[in-house]
Motif scaffolding. Structure first.
Motif, PDB file in Angstrom:
ATOM      1  N   LEU A  56      27.309  10.301 -57.478  1.00  0.00           N
ATOM      2  CA  LEU A  56      28.100   9.299 -58.190  1.00  0.00           C
ATOM      3  C   LEU A  56      28.485   8.125 -57.282  1.00  0.00           C
ATOM      4  O   LEU A  56      28.839   7.059 -57.762  1.00  0.00           O
ATOM      5  CB  LEU A  56      29.372   9.929 -58.755  1.00  0.00           C
ATOM      6  CG  LEU A  56      29.168  11.019 -59.803  1.00  0.00           C
ATOM      7  CD1 LEU A  56      30.488  11.706 -60.115  1.00  0.00           C
ATOM      8  CD2 LEU A  56      28.548  10.435 -61.056  1.00  0.00           C
ATOM      9  N   PHE A  57      28.399   8.332 -55.973  1.00  0.00           N
ATOM     10  CA  PHE A  57      28.763   7.295 -55.005  1.00  0.00           C
ATOM     11  C   PHE A  57      27.506   6.518 -54.628  1.00  0.00           C
ATOM     12  O   PHE A  57      26.945   6.689 -53.553  1.00  0.00           O
ATOM     13  CB  PHE A  57      29.422   7.924 -53.776  1.00  0.00           C
ATOM     14  CG  PHE A  57      30.704   8.621 -54.102  1.00  0.00           C
ATOM     15  CD1 PHE A  57      31.902   7.914 -54.119  1.00  0.00           C
ATOM     16  CD2 PHE A  57      30.727   9.970 -54.414  1.00  0.00           C
ATOM     17  CE1 PHE A  57      33.096   8.551 -54.428  1.00  0.00           C
ATOM     18  CE2 PHE A  57      31.917  10.616 -54.730  1.00  0.00           C
ATOM     19  CZ  PHE A  57      33.098   9.902 -54.739  1.00  0.00           C
ATOM     20  N   MET A  58      27.079   5.634 -55.515  1.00  0.00           N
ATOM     21  CA  MET A  58      25.780   4.979 -55.373  1.00  0.00           C
ATOM     22  C   MET A  58      25.679   4.032 -54.181  1.00  0.00           C
ATOM     23  O   MET A  58      24.589   3.715 -53.743  1.00  0.00           O
ATOM     24  CB  MET A  58      25.384   4.268 -56.667  1.00  0.00           C
ATOM     25  CG  MET A  58      26.256   3.067 -57.039  1.00  0.00           C
ATOM     26  SD  MET A  58      27.843   3.425 -57.818  1.00  0.00           S
ATOM     27  CE  MET A  58      27.413   4.121 -59.354  1.00  0.00           C
ATOM     28  N   ASN A  59      26.790   3.599 -53.614  1.00  0.00           N
ATOM     29  CA  ASN A  59      26.766   2.688 -52.470  1.00  0.00           C
ATOM     30  C   ASN A  59      27.162   3.371 -51.160  1.00  0.00           C
ATOM     31  O   ASN A  59      27.458   2.704 -50.170  1.00  0.00           O
ATOM     32  CB  ASN A  59      27.668   1.484 -52.725  1.00  0.00           C
ATOM     33  CG  ASN A  59      27.092   0.603 -53.820  1.00  0.00           C
ATOM     34  OD1 ASN A  59      25.914   0.277 -53.811  1.00  0.00           O
ATOM     35  ND2 ASN A  59      27.914   0.250 -54.786  1.00  0.00           N
ATOM     36  N   LEU A  60      27.142   4.684 -51.159  1.00  0.00           N
ATOM     37  CA  LEU A  60      27.546   5.448 -49.993  1.00  0.00           C
ATOM     38  C   LEU A  60      26.600   5.191 -48.816  1.00  0.00           C
ATOM     39  O   LEU A  60      25.382   5.260 -48.956  1.00  0.00           O
ATOM     40  CB  LEU A  60      27.536   6.939 -50.345  1.00  0.00           C
ATOM     41  CG  LEU A  60      28.400   7.849 -49.501  1.00  0.00           C
ATOM     42  CD1 LEU A  60      29.872   7.455 -49.600  1.00  0.00           C
ATOM     43  CD2 LEU A  60      28.217   9.295 -49.941  1.00  0.00           C
ATOM     44  N   GLU A  61      27.203   4.871 -47.660  1.00  0.00           N
ATOM     45  CA  GLU A  61      26.437   4.633 -46.436  1.00  0.00           C
ATOM     46  C   GLU A  61      26.660   5.731 -45.409  1.00  0.00           C
ATOM     47  O   GLU A  61      25.817   5.958 -44.544  1.00  0.00           O
ATOM     48  CB  GLU A  61      26.837   3.289 -45.819  1.00  0.00           C
ATOM     49  CG  GLU A  61      26.523   2.104 -46.712  1.00  0.00           C
ATOM     50  CD  GLU A  61      27.079   0.798 -46.161  1.00  0.00           C
ATOM     51  OE1 GLU A  61      27.651   0.781 -45.054  1.00  0.00           O
ATOM     52  OE2 GLU A  61      26.946  -0.222 -46.865  1.00  0.00           O
ATOM     53  N   PHE A  62      27.818   6.407 -45.489  1.00  0.00           N
ATOM     54  CA  PHE A  62      28.209   7.405 -44.500  1.00  0.00           C
ATOM     55  C   PHE A  62      28.775   8.618 -45.214  1.00  0.00           C
ATOM     56  O   PHE A  62      29.657   8.481 -46.060  1.00  0.00           O
ATOM     57  CB  PHE A  62      29.276   6.802 -43.567  1.00  0.00           C
ATOM     58  CG  PHE A  62      29.784   7.732 -42.508  1.00  0.00           C
ATOM     59  CD1 PHE A  62      29.299   7.667 -41.217  1.00  0.00           C
ATOM     60  CD2 PHE A  62      30.764   8.672 -42.807  1.00  0.00           C
ATOM     61  CE1 PHE A  62      29.777   8.519 -40.233  1.00  0.00           C
ATOM     62  CE2 PHE A  62      31.240   9.532 -41.838  1.00  0.00           C
ATOM     63  CZ  PHE A  62      30.747   9.460 -40.543  1.00  0.00           C
ATOM     64  N   LEU A  63      28.263   9.809 -44.881  1.00  0.00           N
ATOM     65  CA  LEU A  63      28.739  11.039 -45.495  1.00  0.00           C
ATOM     66  C   LEU A  63      28.936  12.088 -44.410  1.00  0.00           C
ATOM     67  O   LEU A  63      28.020  12.392 -43.659  1.00  0.00           O
ATOM     68  CB  LEU A  63      27.723  11.542 -46.531  1.00  0.00           C
ATOM     69  CG  LEU A  63      28.014  12.881 -47.222  1.00  0.00           C
ATOM     70  CD1 LEU A  63      29.336  12.855 -47.974  1.00  0.00           C
ATOM     71  CD2 LEU A  63      26.866  13.245 -48.155  1.00  0.00           C
ATOM     72  N   ASP A  64      30.161  12.629 -44.329  1.00  0.00           N
ATOM     73  CA  ASP A  64      30.463  13.698 -43.384  1.00  0.00           C
ATOM     74  C   ASP A  64      30.848  14.941 -44.171  1.00  0.00           C
ATOM     75  O   ASP A  64      31.877  14.969 -44.858  1.00  0.00           O
ATOM     76  CB  ASP A  64      31.593  13.289 -42.443  1.00  0.00           C
ATOM     77  CG  ASP A  64      31.793  14.278 -41.291  1.00  0.00           C
ATOM     78  OD1 ASP A  64      31.311  15.424 -41.385  1.00  0.00           O
ATOM     79  OD2 ASP A  64      32.445  13.889 -40.300  1.00  0.00           O
TER      80      ASP A  64
END
Length: 152
Positions: A56-64
């Motif tokens: 759902l987070f279509m503009n996500l650049e960083f995921l931890d």
């Protein structure tokens, strides 16, 4: 769900770390909030599977997603076309935990330290933008010769 905005230094940050979550439900977040989030922190929870709701987070650049006990990452992660950094340290991931199309991501930084990899998944060698790969603390039996193709 309590939302901490900007704890890691920005208004486009959603920090859901250390909330004892065992599943993800983003229904109560506005579309605008999901669209504006560029960094998502889900570390130190109790997630065993990274669910499709992360897409759902279509503009996500960083995921931890570190320190959760994750054993699988959903296929829907491949829809995160802007994702550049994935940190998944200290989980229960292995070479069978990744979606088949994982190599299609545009990742530049990938950290799978402290997991259960015995072999490097072939998807790693398909990551064309990869600049940093961390696999310390796994159970790797050997380093395949293809590793040299990852260096730029």
């Amino acid at each position: 769900m309590e939302v901490f905005e900007g704890a890691h230094g920005g208004e486009n940050v959603l920090d859901l770390s250390r909330l004892n979550l065992n599943n993800l439900n983003f229904d109560n977040l506005s579309d605008k909030r999901r669209e504006e989030t560029k960094q998502l922190y889900l570390c130190y929870n109790r997630l065993t599977v990274l669910s499709e709701s992360v897409s759902l987070f279509m503009n996500l650049e960083f995921l931890d997603i570190s320190c959760n006990g994750l054993a699988a990452i959903c296929d829907d992660i491949t829809s995160l076309t802007k994702l550049r950094t994935l940190i998944a340290k200290n989980n229960r991931l292995d070479e069978f935990s990744l979606p088949k199309e994982f190599g299609s991501l545009q990742l530049e930084v990938l950290n799978f330290s402290g997991n259960r990899f015995e072999e490097m998944p072939p998807q790693f060698f398909q990551l064309q933008r990869l600049q940093s790969l961390s696999l310390g603390g796994n159970r790797l039996k050997s380093i395949p010769p293809e590793i040299e193709h990852l260096t730029r």
